[in-house]
Write a protein that holds these residues in place. Structure first.
Motif, PDB file in Angstrom:
ATOM      1  N   ASP A  86      -4.974   6.479   5.211  1.00 36.97           N
ATOM      2  CA  ASP A  86      -6.439   6.438   5.137  1.00 36.97           C
ATOM      3  C   ASP A  86      -6.994   5.270   5.934  1.00 36.97           C
ATOM      4  O   ASP A  86      -8.028   5.363   6.590  1.00 36.97           O
ATOM      5  CB  ASP A  86      -6.891   6.319   3.670  1.00 36.97           C
ATOM      6  N   ARG A  87      -6.279   4.142   5.860  1.00 40.48           N
ATOM      7  CA  ARG A  87      -6.803   2.936   6.516  1.00 40.48           C
ATOM      8  C   ARG A  87      -6.762   3.053   8.036  1.00 40.48           C
ATOM      9  O   ARG A  87      -7.653   2.581   8.721  1.00 40.48           O
ATOM     10  CB  ARG A  87      -6.015   1.706   6.054  1.00 40.48           C
ATOM     11  N   ILE A  88      -5.693   3.647   8.565  1.00 40.72           N
ATOM     12  CA  ILE A  88      -5.583   3.644  10.025  1.00 40.72           C
ATOM     13  C   ILE A  88      -5.843   5.012  10.649  1.00 40.72           C
ATOM     14  O   ILE A  88      -5.676   5.189  11.852  1.00 40.72           O
ATOM     15  CB  ILE A  88      -4.214   3.108  10.500  1.00 40.72           C
ATOM     16  N   GLY A  89      -6.254   5.973   9.816  1.00 42.45           N
ATOM     17  CA  GLY A  89      -6.688   7.252  10.360  1.00 42.45           C
ATOM     18  C   GLY A  89      -5.569   8.166  10.817  1.00 42.45           C
ATOM     19  O   GLY A  89      -5.727   8.903  11.792  1.00 42.45           O
ATOM     20  N   LEU A  90      -4.410   8.113  10.136  1.00 47.07           N
ATOM     21  CA  LEU A  90      -3.319   9.050  10.429  1.00 47.07           C
ATOM     22  C   LEU A  90      -3.058   9.878   9.180  1.00 47.07           C
ATOM     23  O   LEU A  90      -3.589   9.598   8.107  1.00 47.07           O
ATOM     24  CB  LEU A  90      -2.042   8.273  10.794  1.00 47.07           C
ATOM     25  N   SER A  91      -2.207  10.897   9.327  1.00 46.14           N
ATOM     26  CA  SER A  91      -1.815  11.658   8.135  1.00 46.14           C
ATOM     27  C   SER A  91      -0.686  10.904   7.430  1.00 46.14           C
ATOM     28  O   SER A  91       0.013  10.076   8.039  1.00 46.14           O
ATOM     29  CB  SER A  91      -1.348  13.053   8.533  1.00 46.14           C
ATOM     30  N   GLN A  92      -0.496  11.246   6.150  1.00 45.35           N
ATOM     31  CA  GLN A  92       0.572  10.593   5.390  1.00 45.35           C
ATOM     32  C   GLN A  92       1.941  10.908   6.007  1.00 45.35           C
ATOM     33  O   GLN A  92       2.827  10.066   6.039  1.00 45.35           O
ATOM     34  CB  GLN A  92       0.507  11.066   3.934  1.00 45.35           C
ATOM     35  N   LEU A 130       0.850  -1.181   0.000  1.00 45.00           N
ATOM     36  CA  LEU A 130       0.000   0.000   0.000  1.00 45.00           C
ATOM     37  C   LEU A 130       0.893   1.241   0.000  1.00 45.00           C
ATOM     38  O   LEU A 130       2.018   1.209   0.504  1.00 45.00           O
ATOM     39  CB  LEU A 130      -0.883   0.034   1.256  1.00 45.00           C
ATOM     40  N   SER A 131       0.369   2.320  -0.550  1.00 43.42           N
ATOM     41  CA  SER A 131       1.116   3.575  -0.502  1.00 43.42           C
ATOM     42  C   SER A 131       0.998   4.156   0.909  1.00 43.42           C
ATOM     43  O   SER A 131       0.126   3.754   1.698  1.00 43.42           O
ATOM     44  CB  SER A 131       0.555   4.566  -1.521  1.00 43.42           C
ATOM     45  N   GLN A 132       1.871   5.110   1.216  1.00 51.09           N
ATOM     46  CA  GLN A 132       1.779   5.752   2.536  1.00 51.09           C
ATOM     47  C   GLN A 132       0.403   6.395   2.718  1.00 51.09           C
ATOM     48  O   GLN A 132      -0.156   6.365   3.815  1.00 51.09           O
ATOM     49  CB  GLN A 132       2.889   6.790   2.685  1.00 51.09           C
ATOM     50  N   GLN A 133      -0.138   6.979   1.647  1.00 48.07           N
ATOM     51  CA  GLN A 133      -1.442   7.623   1.751  1.00 48.07           C
ATOM     52  C   GLN A 133      -2.535   6.579   2.022  1.00 48.07           C
ATOM     53  O   GLN A 133      -3.453   6.804   2.835  1.00 48.07           O
ATOM     54  CB  GLN A 133      -1.755   8.396   0.464  1.00 48.07           C
ATOM     55  N   GLN A 134      -2.446   5.431   1.345  1.00 51.04           N
ATOM     56  CA  GLN A 134      -3.457   4.378   1.565  1.00 51.04           C
ATOM     57  C   GLN A 134      -3.402   3.868   3.003  1.00 51.04           C
ATOM     58  O   GLN A 134      -4.432   3.610   3.624  1.00 51.04           O
ATOM     59  CB  GLN A 134      -3.235   3.222   0.575  1.00 51.04           C
TER      60      GLN A 134
END
Lengths: 125, 250
Positions: free
Chosen positions: B221-227, B214-218
């Motif tokens: 999004d999945r764990i609710g943190l910022s990139q 997964l990308s850092q952004q994905q």
């Protein structure tokens, strides 16, 4: 003291060591006469066993799994101990169903010494 | 789940299939639960694969779960099917990446063991044991067991941690290099052990990044943190792993 036909694996209570249990199960299962499909079942059962043993406070304590090759198949005894007292846990329905489908019988126990799961599987032929 | 089928209707179809095991009944159950399979397929569709491919895999998982489901056990079908479908999708991803992640010597043994198993099943009219496969292939029994385990279990090669202090080559590059002189299965095992030294959350993030790719952004999004937070966690966790590799006693 271990019996001559027993192997015991002792490892920190962390999921990263699960592969040790699977490999040992395959080796002793082969010794006990299980075919490759039955070995696959046994690996699934060992996964469920270790996952249940490791519930709560992963990283605390140790897991000891003893594999015994017997005249009728293989017996596996898994024990989780921890420094802190482990809460009583029953096995969830799905894990119970997986174990019911992959080994001949299994039994879970919450003991003062720790959390224990025993299971047994025999070759079909 | 499909609006065309009520809870009662789906339960009735499951009961009917359980009692008749007919193809028509299986088709009816499949139709009733297709939205469940498609839901799981969509969960993985943010990767670089076609949704159609994922739906096919998920629907195959659904059919398998219908065939294997035993209503007397007391587990809800949707729970059982969900786990089966999810497992089928993960296995599909694993198999896609397996060719790159497993050392060539083990891949060759897996191929040989699989061919031998098929041959012996026909000859013996029974599933062979690992001992019988070892005798047939002339492979050491330990190699047969290793191949069986590699074939069936999930052993991700995970990291791009530098293999030395100079950091010129990453573990991932070593593992994937065709002419690597190191024993890659040992390296993989060592990395798996090293991963146990980081926190649960860091391990989860590392696995999402380097195994699930997964990308850092994905991940964010999945764990609710910022990139940016994910980036910092990855950098810190990889630093800890590097330190652990340089000092095996720690």
């Amino acid at each position: 003291m271990l019996q001559a036909d027993e192997i015991s694996v002792h490892f920190p209570a962390r999921r990263g060591f699960l592969y040790l249990s699977r490999l040992n199960a395959s080796a002793i299962g082969t010794e006990a006469g299980l075919n490759v499909d039955e070995l696959e079942d046994l690996r699934l059962a060992v996964n469920e066993m270790v996952n249940w043993l490791l519930q709560d406070a992963e990283g605390d304590g140790t897991v000891t799994i003893t594999f015994a090759s017997t005249d009728s198949g293989i017996e596996i005894d898994g024990l989780r101990t921890a420094d802190a007292e482990l809460p009583e846990r029953q096995i969830d329905d799905l894990a119970n169903a997986v174990l019911g489908a992959t080994v001949d019988d299994h039994r879970v126990r919450n003991e003062p010494a720790g959390r224990r799961l025993e299971m047994r599987k025999s070759p079909e032929r | 789940m499909s609006d065309e089928f009520s809870e009662e209707e789906r339960a009735r179809l499951l009961d009917e299939f359980a009692s008749t095991r007919s193809e028509a009944a299986r088709d009816a159950v499949t139709a009733a639960f297709l939205p469940l399979a498609d839901y799981f397929a969509r969960r993985y569709s943010n990767r670089s694969v076609e949704l159609d491919d994922l739906q096919q895999v998920a629907r195959l998982g659904l059919v398998k779960s219908i065939d294997r489901y035993d209503p007397t056990v007391g587990v809800r079908f949707s729970t059982f099917a969900g786990r089966t479908i999810d497992g089928e999708l993960k296995r599909w991803f694993r198999d896609k990446s397996w060719a790159m992640r497993v050392p060539r010597s083990i891949k060759e043994n897996v191929r040989e063991v699989t061919l031998s198993q098929q041959k012996l099943e026909q000859r013996l009219n029974a599933v062979p044991t690992a001992l019988e496969i070892a005798a047939d292939t002339k492979l050491d029994l330990a190699l047969v067991i290793e191949a069986l385990d590699a074939r069936s279990s999930y052993q991700p090669a995970r990291l791009d941690v530098p293999t030395s202090e100079s950091g010129s080559q990453t573990l991932g590059e070593v593992l994937l290099s065709e002419d690597a002189s190191v024993d890659r299965s040992d390296v993989t095992m060592m990395v798996s052990q090293l991963l146990t030294t980081v926190s649960d959350r860091d391990r989860e993030i590392i696995e999402m990044r380097y195994f699930e790719e997964l990308s850092q952004q994905q991940i964010a999004d999945r764990i609710g943190l910022s990139q940016m937070q994910v980036s910092r966690i990855l950098r810190k966790a990889l630093g800890e792993l590097q330190a652990a590799m340089r000092d095996p006693s720690s």
